[in-house]
Structures are given as C-alpha cells and as structure tokens.
Design a protein around this motif. Structure first.
Motif, PDB file in Angstrom:
ATOM      1  N   ARG A 147      -5.946  20.774   4.325  1.00  0.00           N
ATOM      2  CA  ARG A 147      -5.498  22.069   3.817  1.00  0.00           C
ATOM      3  C   ARG A 147      -6.337  22.469   2.613  1.00  0.00           C
ATOM      4  O   ARG A 147      -6.709  21.630   1.797  1.00  0.00           O
ATOM      5  N   TYR A 148      -6.616  23.753   2.530  1.00  0.00           N
ATOM      6  CA  TYR A 148      -7.241  24.347   1.354  1.00  0.00           C
ATOM      7  C   TYR A 148      -6.260  25.379   0.812  1.00  0.00           C
ATOM      8  O   TYR A 148      -6.166  26.495   1.323  1.00  0.00           O
ATOM      9  N   GLY A 149      -5.487  25.006  -0.179  1.00  0.00           N
ATOM     10  CA  GLY A 149      -4.437  25.876  -0.679  1.00  0.00           C
ATOM     11  C   GLY A 149      -3.388  26.076   0.399  1.00  0.00           C
ATOM     12  O   GLY A 149      -2.829  25.119   0.941  1.00  0.00           O
ATOM     13  N   SER A 150      -3.138  27.336   0.753  1.00  0.00           N
ATOM     14  CA  SER A 150      -2.149  27.631   1.791  1.00  0.00           C
ATOM     15  C   SER A 150      -2.753  27.652   3.189  1.00  0.00           C
ATOM     16  O   SER A 150      -2.034  27.806   4.175  1.00  0.00           O
ATOM     17  N   ARG A 151      -4.065  27.472   3.278  1.00  0.00           N
ATOM     18  CA  ARG A 151      -4.741  27.554   4.579  1.00  0.00           C
ATOM     19  C   ARG A 151      -4.901  26.167   5.186  1.00  0.00           C
ATOM     20  O   ARG A 151      -5.455  25.266   4.555  1.00  0.00           O
ATOM     21  N   THR A 152      -4.429  26.001   6.413  1.00  0.00           N
ATOM     22  CA  THR A 152      -4.569  24.734   7.128  1.00  0.00           C
ATOM     23  C   THR A 152      -5.761  24.821   8.073  1.00  0.00           C
ATOM     24  O   THR A 152      -5.824  25.687   8.940  1.00  0.00           O
ATOM     25  N   SER A 178      -6.215  15.772   3.671  1.00  0.00           N
ATOM     26  CA  SER A 178      -5.055  16.056   2.829  1.00  0.00           C
ATOM     27  C   SER A 178      -3.920  15.090   3.129  1.00  0.00           C
ATOM     28  O   SER A 178      -3.126  14.750   2.246  1.00  0.00           O
TER      29      SER A 178
END
Length: 324
Positions: free
Chosen positions: A10-15, A54
């Motif tokens: 995950r990058y912040g809220s983006r999976t 993650s």
C-alpha cells in the motif's frame, strides 16, 4: 520453492497489491500477467526487496526473506528487465562478471564462468566477450542480460518483461532459447509479461491479476484458457482462447489414425510434427503444406496421422475434460 502468503503493498490509501498468495515450485516458471497497474512489477520488486511489502510473508525455501540482509538476498536471485540495464562503459565480459566480482571470485574462475554462460545463451565468447553494449543488437543485449543474471547460479530468476522491447522474430527466438535453458537449468522463475501468448508458451502456471493487484486465477495455461475462473480472466485472455488452447494441448498419440498407405519414413510426407508436439504445431503444418493430414513422427518413423477433423475433435475433448 518460492511462496507468497497474503502479501500486500500500500502507498497511503492506494493498494497496489492486495493479499497475494501463490507458490512457484522448484524448477517451475510462474508467470504474472494482467493490465497496467495490476502490481506485476511491484510484486517482483517485493520478492527481492527492492520494495518492502506492507504486510504478508515471502518465503524462499521456507525462509522469510522479508527479514535479513536484502543485499545478500539479491545475490541469490537473478534479475532481468526489459531494458537490460547493461553498464555501457563495461564490456560484455565485465557485465556478466558483475556478481562474481562482488562475491570475490578469482579471475580464472570468473573468466571460465563468463565464457560458459555466453556459450549457454548462444553468444560465441571469442566474438562477444570484448564488445560493448552499443555494439550489440537488442536481442544480443537481452542474451547478455540473461547471462549476467545467471552468473552466480542463483536458485531464483526474476524476469520483468525481458523480451517486450524486441522485434517479433528475435522475440520468438529468445523465447525458444529461454525454454531450452530452462529445460537444462530448472530454475525457479517468476516471469512478468503483458502478452497472453508469451505467458501460455513459457509458463508452467499463470497468475492473472487485475487492477489493484487482486489475484483472479493461478493455474496451468490449459486451465486458464480452458476454464477461466472469472469474467475478468475470460475477457483478458481473449475470445480466441480456444485457439490459444491448441498451443498447450499435446497430441494424443494413442488416438492417431494409421497412416494413409505406408509412411515408414519422414521424407515421404511433407506435413509432419515430432512426437510431443501440440495441436497448434499440427495445425500449422496442415496449413503450411495445404495437406489433408499431418504425420506424427518419432525419429524417422510415422506413428500415425491427424486430419483437420481430428484436430477439432481433440480440442473438443480437451475442453470437455475441463468441464466446458
């Protein structure tokens, strides 16, 4: 054996990759395929820890590789990318010797390994070891990239669209060369491609991913083509998946018809395929020679023949076995 257990990125809220679980057995080729943005390259980079997952575990021979020294890990994994990434100011020999040099091999051992690998990938060491990358064709640079990845005999080979930037003729030859090498070396390979035909040709199993890195199906090429698990898989592999299935369906020698007349020798029929060939190989010969039948041969003897109707029947039988 390489195993991914509920791996996510995950990058912040983006999976980018979501709860990905799959296993590549020793000596097998697992292909990752899917549209842009489905996490194929991210998954490769997590396997050798260029990117840290993650969550989840990545196990190589039951050792969780998400812990420990990432540099030592990468030396156990060959990595081949589309643009090759050869060092432009180093010779072919110096490029191939990159990892042996890092491992402290002596000059004699390194030179012998470089020459062995160049021969293995179809490049004459005498002609190529002292050339520079800009003196090579795209296909030759790709071969050098494969040789470099194999230099320290890693158990795992990661390949990120390695033949994607090559012209169709060279690409076909490189695919054939890869299959030959894999038949000899039996590496555990994770191979990324966007090309369904390439995935079917090279993979022992295919993982189809959709956007967001969600696994849709992980199965043999025959099962992915013959029994898509979801509508997404069916759409992605295409409406001509029945034709693609020809390339992964071997000819059933037990069902061959007797030859039309006596055909004891190969030279007596133009349309022929060797035992072990696929239905696609047989169809190609039928069309090439505009023949009524194709002979299946073992050495210089004909084992029997297939007609176009026989090919159709064999394909239908194969699909029926998969429940279609």
């Amino acid at each position: 054996m390489l195993r991914l257990e509920s791996v996510s990125k995950r990058y912040g809220s983006r999976t980018v990759v979501q709860d990905l679980s799959l296993e590549v057995a020793d000596g097998e080729v697992g292909v990752l395929i899917g549209p842009s943005g489905c996490g194929k390259t991210t998954t490769l980079k997590m396997i050798n820890r260029l990117i840290q997952p993650s969550s989840g575990r990545i196990l190589l021979d039951d050792e969780d590789v998400t812990h420990g020294d990432p540099v030592k890990l990468r030396r156990r994994m060959g990595y081949v990318i589309q643009q090759v990434g050869l060092f432009p100011h180093e010779t072919v020999a110096q490029n191939v010797a990159t990892v042996p040099h890092l491992l402290g091999w002596d000059k004699k051992r390194t030179r012998a390994r470089v020459d062995e690998l160049l021969e293995m990938v179809g490049l004459d060491p005498g002609d190529f070891r002292d050339r520079y990358p800009d003196q090579l064709s795209g296909g030759q640079r790709q071969r050098v990239g494969v040789a470099r990845a194999l230099a320290a005999d890693p158990p795992v080979l990661l390949m990120d669209e390695p033949f994607g930037a090559i012209d169709p003729i060279a690409r076909d030859r490189l695919q054939a060369e890869f299959l030959r090498l894999q038949g000899e070396l039996k590496k555990t390979v994770v191979f990324v491609t966007h090309d369904v035909d390439e995935a079917v040709r090279l993979g022992d199993r295919i993982a189809v991913l959709k956007e967001g890195g969600v696994l849709q199906q992980y199965d043999t090429p025959a099962k992915v083509l013959g029994r898509p698990a979801t509508d997404f898989v069916a759409d992605f592999v295409g409406g001509d998946r029945g034709l693609k299935r020809l390339s992964v369906t071997p000819i059933d020698v037990s069902g061959l018809k007797p030859p039309h007349g006596e055909l004891p020798f190969v030279g007596e029929t133009a349309a022929k395929v060797p035992v072990g060939a696929t239905l696609k190989d047989a169809l190609a010969q039928l069309l090439l020679h505009d023949a009524r039948y194709v002979a299946v041969v073992d050495g210089d003897r004909s084992l029997g023949v297939l007609t176009a109707d026989d090919l159709h029947a064999e394909l239908r039988k194969s699909l029926a076995e998969d429940g279609q």
